[in-house]
Scaffold this active site. Structure first.
Site, PDB file in Angstrom:
ATOM      1  N   GLY A 221      44.650 -45.184 -47.930  1.00 46.07           N
ATOM      2  CA  GLY A 221      44.889 -46.090 -49.044  1.00 46.07           C
ATOM      3  C   GLY A 221      46.065 -45.615 -49.884  1.00 46.07           C
TER       4      GLY A 221
ATOM      5  N   GLU B 267      49.676 -44.858 -45.899  1.00 45.52           N
ATOM      6  CA  GLU B 267      50.689 -45.663 -46.593  1.00 45.52           C
ATOM      7  C   GLU B 267      51.775 -44.751 -47.179  1.00 45.52           C
ATOM      8  OE1 GLU B 267      49.024 -48.573 -49.280  1.00 45.52           O
ATOM      9  OE2 GLU B 267      47.297 -48.882 -47.993  1.00 45.52           O
TER      10      GLU B 267
ATOM     11  N   ASN C 293      46.408 -44.803 -53.026  1.00 45.79           N
ATOM     12  CA  ASN C 293      46.195 -43.675 -53.931  1.00 45.79           C
ATOM     13  C   ASN C 293      46.100 -42.342 -53.206  1.00 45.79           C
ATOM     14  OD1 ASN C 293      46.255 -45.316 -56.179  1.00 45.79           O
ATOM     15  ND2 ASN C 293      44.035 -45.631 -56.212  1.00 45.79           N
TER      16      ASN C 293
ATOM     17  N   ASP D  23      51.568 -58.118 -51.588  1.00 48.20           N
ATOM     18  CA  ASP D  23      52.411 -57.308 -52.477  1.00 48.20           C
ATOM     19  C   ASP D  23      53.878 -57.455 -52.081  1.00 48.20           C
ATOM     20  OD1 ASP D  23      50.205 -56.469 -53.855  1.00 48.20           O
ATOM     21  OD2 ASP D  23      50.023 -54.551 -52.814  1.00 48.20           O
TER      22      ASP D  23
ATOM     23  N   MET E 292      49.511 -55.614 -43.681  1.00 52.42           N
ATOM     24  CA  MET E 292      49.313 -55.878 -45.109  1.00 52.42           C
ATOM     25  C   MET E 292      50.418 -56.805 -45.636  1.00 52.42           C
ATOM     26  SD  MET E 292      47.923 -52.172 -46.457  1.00 52.42           S
ATOM     27  CE  MET E 292      49.009 -51.104 -45.516  1.00 52.42           C
TER      28      MET E 292
END
Length: 476
Positions: A113, A155, A115, A222, A219
């Protein structure tokens, strides 16, 4: 739970899923749903726990997230929530128990992820011993907790930190060794990947990673946000009219259509490509109330949602509640095929049932693997906005399957209480049996437990194929 038990369940479940093609015709499509498990700590109506998941609306549920250490060890981020040790809440056990309600369902655990960053993945991926440690930890974790696979969410390789030189090739080796470790146990391997060409080509050698991945969760959101100079919509299906004037060529890449075409052209098989869609919008604070078209100037992030509490982000459930309480102007951007809305100086580009219907139809038209959702807790999962529960997810299912759910079964048509006193016979083998008095009803026997199901309307349960079929074809 041993993996052998899970495999039997899934094999029989797959037979049932195949039968649902009589109703839907598209049992090969996937609906991959992430749950951000921290949403259980949200306030009020935003609180989202495992009990709020409808296990029939997704083909794959992904538990997000676990972490990774630089040693290669798997890290449980919230042990109190995830595990049962030391009087923990046992969330993972509850999550995987959803497969008792829907044996067709597959569950995966996601590692990474945004974070979690990129550096620790990079450190592990470059070291054979650390990679081996990670693979071993993952296999043991999946076996212990009853997951069906791993979703790798790095990521992103070759981005965000200083150890970048070898990431692109190390990522291939990492996936290869993960696949080799998971395959003997029939565990799945999927990955969440960056989307637009200018980013993806930094991170991935697409033809080299494809053989090791069962699903590639792109993804495709965004794509615009408060980091841009002007307001833009989170996940446009097509390019905006003005994108072609961008001399760098980047703007033309920031839409779902361009992303899918790039991945296909670069070597991704359509059946493995799963298009990620956002169940949230990106918010901006406009420079002036009158400058409210896409491409207008802004001064930064917009309001936060009252549940997610992150400036610049509004879940669909948060937005639809706001729209009930306040006067928002809703618009449709016809070139990009997505909605946006504004109120005074607040502006949001988001998804609704119309835009998601178009994205799901795009998946059908291009014979792609399915749709991935980030994330369940942002749908109107309580139905507080006057529609049914999970309106966005239901719309995706309707387009992909021609039915409310991938199996044709619903939460209402199955429960854990045997109907009219039926019990699986003592010592009955694990599997499906038909109700002795009603051919539309059937049961799943598992470890002495009886789980009840109803065939979709117009179908009966066929004992010979262990599936629902048209009544005229079933000897009842």
């Amino acid at each position: 739970m041993g993996n052998g038990h899970g495999l039997v369940t899934l094999l029989l479940g797959a037979i049932l899923m195949g039968a649902s093609s009589f109703v839907q015709g598209n049992s090969s499509k996937h609906v991959v749903c992430y749950q951000g498990t921290w949403s259980v700590y949200r306030p009020g109506l935003g609180k989202f726990g495992v009990e709020d998941i409808d296990p029939f609306l997704c083909t794959h549920l992904i538990y997000a997230f676990l972490g990774i250490e630089e040693t290669g060890q798997l890290r449980v981020i919230d042990a109190y929530l995830d595990l049962e040790d030391n009087s923990g809440r046992g969330n993972i056990k509850s999550f995987n128990a959803l497969k008792l309600k829907n044996p067709v369902l597959k569950t995966l655990v996601a590692v990474g992820g945004w974070n979690e960053g990129s550096k620790k993945f990079s450190v592990v991926a470059r070291d054979p011993l650390k990679r081996a440690k990670f693979v071993d930890d993952v296999v043991r974790f999946l076996q212990r907790h009853g997951f069906d696979g791993l979703d790798l969410d790095w990521e992103y390789p070759n981005q965000r930190h200083s150890l970048e030189n070898e990431d692109r090739s190390n990522y291939i080796t990492f996936l290869k060794e993960l696949k080799e470790g998971l395959e003997p146990f029939s565990f799945m391997l999927s990955a969440a990947v960056g989307s637009a060409q200018f980013s993806a080509e930094l991170s991935y050698d697409i033809p080299a990673i494809v053989p090791y991945l069962d699903l590639i969760n792109v993804m495709a959101y965004d794509l615009h946000g408060p980091w841009d100079e002007v307001v833009g919509i989170n996940a446009p299906l097509y390019a905006a009219a003005g994108d072609a004037s961008d001399s760098t060529g980047r703007m033309q890449q920031l839409n779902v259509d361009a992303i899918v075409k790039y991945w296909l052209l670069a070597g991704a098989p359509p059946e493995k490509l799963v298009v990620g869609v956002p169940f949230y919008g990106r918010t901006f604070t406009l420079t002036t109330p009158d400058g409210n078209q896409p491409g207008s100037p802004h001064i930064g992030k917009g309001i936060a949602g009252k549940y997610s509490r992150e400036p610049g982000v509004l879940g669909y459930n948060e937005l639809c509640e706001l729209m009930q309480q306040e006067e928002w102007t809703q618009k449709w951007e016809s070139a990009q095929q997505v909605p946006y809305a504004f109120r005074q100086r607040q502006w949001v580009g988001y998804e609704d049932t119309r835009s998601l219907s178009l994205k799901a139809q795009y998946v059908m038209d291009h014979h792609l693997g399915g749709i991935m959702i980030w994330s369940l807790e942002s749908d109107d999962f309580r139905g507080t906005c006057g529609q049914q529960r999970y309106p966005l997810l239901h719309e995706i299912n309707r387009v992909l399957f021609g039915a409310n759910t991938p199996t044709g079964l619903t939460q209402e048509s199955s429960d854990d209480k045997p109907s009219e006193g039926f019990r699986c016979p003592a010592g009955a083998p694990e599997g499906y049996v038909r109700d002795p008095d009603d051919c539309t009803k059937f049961y799943y026997c598992s470890g002495g437990n009886t789980h009840s199901f109803n065939c979709p309307v117009g179908l009966n349960f066929d004992l010979s194929t262990k599936s629902c079929d048209y009544s005229s074809s079933v000897k009842c």
